[in-house]
Design a protein around this motif. Structure first.
Motif, PDB file in Angstrom:
ATOM      1  N   ASP A 100       0.952  -1.158  -0.158  1.00  0.00           N
ATOM      2  CA  ASP A 100       0.035   0.045   0.055  1.00  0.00           C
ATOM      3  C   ASP A 100       0.829   1.237   0.093  1.00  0.00           C
ATOM      4  N   CYS A 126       2.076   4.840   1.340  1.00  0.00           N
ATOM      5  CA  CYS A 126       1.951   5.444   2.725  1.00  0.00           C
ATOM      6  C   CYS A 126       2.809   6.687   2.770  1.00  0.00           C
ATOM      7  N   THR A 127       2.378   7.537   3.621  1.00  0.00           N
ATOM      8  CA  THR A 127       3.175   8.777   3.752  1.00  0.00           C
ATOM      9  C   THR A 127       4.283   8.460   4.960  1.00  0.00           C
ATOM     10  N   GLU A 158       3.728   7.543   8.951  1.00  0.00           N
ATOM     11  CA  GLU A 158       2.446   7.390   9.093  1.00  0.00           C
ATOM     12  C   GLU A 158       2.403   5.936   9.705  1.00  0.00           C
ATOM     13  N   ARG A 198       0.354   2.353  11.298  1.00  0.00           N
ATOM     14  CA  ARG A 198      -0.788   1.683  11.590  1.00  0.00           C
ATOM     15  C   ARG A 198      -0.478  -0.028  12.157  1.00  0.00           C
ATOM     16  N   ARG A 200      -0.628  -4.374  11.879  1.00  0.00           N
ATOM     17  CA  ARG A 200      -1.020  -5.281  10.714  1.00  0.00           C
ATOM     18  C   ARG A 200      -0.471  -6.501  11.649  1.00  0.00           C
ATOM     19  N   GLN A 250       3.306  -0.994  12.541  1.00  0.00           N
ATOM     20  CA  GLN A 250       4.042  -0.754  11.412  1.00  0.00           C
ATOM     21  C   GLN A 250       4.297   0.982  11.223  1.00  0.00           C
ATOM     22  N   ARG A 251       5.281   1.503  10.759  1.00  0.00           N
ATOM     23  CA  ARG A 251       5.458   2.949  10.388  1.00  0.00           C
ATOM     24  C   ARG A 251       6.204   3.126   8.899  1.00  0.00           C
ATOM     25  N   CYS A 252       5.650   4.002   8.330  1.00  0.00           N
ATOM     26  CA  CYS A 252       6.052   4.293   7.128  1.00  0.00           C
ATOM     27  C   CYS A 252       7.548   4.996   6.938  1.00  0.00           C
ATOM     28  N   GLY A 261       8.757   5.557   1.780  1.00  0.00           N
ATOM     29  CA  GLY A 261       7.034   5.317   1.693  1.00  0.00           C
ATOM     30  C   GLY A 261       6.820   3.866   1.757  1.00  0.00           C
ATOM     31  N   ARG A 262       7.702   3.264   2.462  1.00  0.00           N
ATOM     32  CA  ARG A 262       7.146   1.718   2.617  1.00  0.00           C
ATOM     33  C   ARG A 262       7.087   1.381   4.238  1.00  0.00           C
ATOM     34  N   TRP A 263       6.302   0.472   4.417  1.00  0.00           N
ATOM     35  CA  TRP A 263       5.867   0.037   5.634  1.00  0.00           C
ATOM     36  C   TRP A 263       6.845  -0.890   6.270  1.00  0.00           C
TER      37      TRP A 263
END
Length: 366
Positions: free
Chosen positions: A41, A43-44, A47, A49, A51, A56-58, A62-64
């Motif tokens: 996905d 990502c900024t 950012e 989330r 999982r 997880q952090r971006c 721009g990769r998780w």
């Protein structure tokens, strides 16, 4: 007719009826979990989330990227951070094999497909979700009682994310005890309650004598919800592995005996509360594919779904939500016969029933 609510993503309506904290086995079909660095996905940077119950952090590209795994001090990932559910905020980590896991330990169940009732004519698919490793203990429930009635659920609380209208209905308010003293009195049933008004030796026993309404209300207050029947069934059979019992991984583990599960007490009428051990007492031998303990035996688990005789023909994240109907229980209990412990076995119970054989565990959204 029976109106069966299919999850919104499916857009349908059907008529039908171990010496450290536990690390579950990898596996599963489908799901939305991503390993560190997976470009699944956009990502900024910065950012965050969750999982598979891991933050997880971006990164700057721009990769998780995976953050540190949630620990027993904060076992649940929510909003991109590891947190401790309210029911364990002041509890010591006393559950698990070495009595050092959080009693709120939660594991990710990756989504996939399976056959309900081990019957190929009833396929079902579920999305990723989290499921408590242990059944809710007396100690966890005590924190809910201590805050009651402030812990009362609000309208729509604990709604399944893909089942609109499955949250708390204010019409159910009348089925909850009006005050704390009334609540505690309701947790005494059949002369075999695990609840005690003062904290004591029973804090790591599974809570029993709890109605469906109270089970729903507790999970809502604790940041979770009751699992759907499809979710619970999927986790109990190990998804596409279609396990005979939750722990079955080989022919040698296909025969039930007391080293795998707590069951059979009182078949001769001599059952005592001392015959019901702490949660996870058969762990890890009796654990399911994704690390849940006591999915068979101990106490039955209340589920979200109304009980219908036949499964819905279609099941893409389905849940059967009917008004004024019995709810479903699964898993068997400490007083159950062996055949009842099969994950395919299910029974109806009235939502207001308080039974010594029935308890709960909560699901959570990833």
């Amino acid at each position: 007719m029976w109106a069966v609510s299919c999850l919104a993503a499916a857009g349908c309506t059907t008529i039908a009826g171990i010496d450290k904290p536990y690390h579950p086995a990898d596996g599963g079909t489908g799901g939305g979990g991503a390993g560190g660095g997976a470009v699944e996905d956009p990502c900024t940077p910065e950012e965050v989330r969750c999982r598979a119950n891991r933050p997880q952090r971006c990164d700057e590209a721009g990769r998780w990227q995976d953050e540190a795994e949630c620990t027993t001090e904060a076992p649940v990932c929510r909003g991109g951070a590891c947190v401790n559910p309210p029911s364990c905020a002041a509890l010591p980590a006393t559950c698990g094999l070495r009595e050092e896991e959080s009693c709120c330990a939660t594991t990710a169940v990756p989504g996939g497909s399976f056959h309900r009732g081990d019957d190929g004519t009833f396929p079902a698919t579920v999305s990723d979700f989290l499921l408590d490793r242990f059944e809710v203990t007396v100690g966890r429930f005590r924190t809910f009682v201590d805050e009651y009635p402030a812990s009362w659920p609000a309208e729509g609380a604990a709604e399944h994310p893909r089942t609109p209208g499955s949250g708390w209905d204010v019409a159910w308010d009348e089925h909850l005890p009006a005050a704390q003293a009334e609540l505690m009195a309701s947790l005494v049933c059949e002369e075999l309650p695990t609840w005690t008004d003062e904290a004591g030796a029973n804090e790591v026993l599974p809570l029993n004598c709890v109605s469906w309404y109270l089970a729903f209300a507790f999970c809502a207050w604790d940041g979770g919800r009751l699992p759907t029947e499809a979710e619970w069934h999927y986790a109990a059979v190990g998804g596409d592995e279609q396990r005979l019992y939750p722990w079955t991984t080989s022919e040698s583990s296909a025969t039930l005996d007391p080293s795998y599960a707590v069951y059979g007490c009182g078949m001769d009428g001599t059952c005592e509360l001392a015959d019901l051990p702490r949660v996870g007492s058969r762990s890890p031998r009796g654990d399911s594919r994704w690390g849940q303990a006591d999915m068979a035996g101990s106490v039955w688990d209340w589920l979200l779904d109304s009980y219908v005789e036949e499964y819905p023909a279609e099941c893409d994240d389905c849940a059967v939500i009917l008004s004024d109907t019995d709810r479903t229980i699964r898993g068997g209990g400490w007083r159950s016969a062996a055949e009842v412990l099969l994950p395919s076995y299910r029974e109806p119970r009235g939502r207001g029933n308080h039974l010594a054989g029935v308890g709960l565990r909560c699901a959570r959204d990833p």
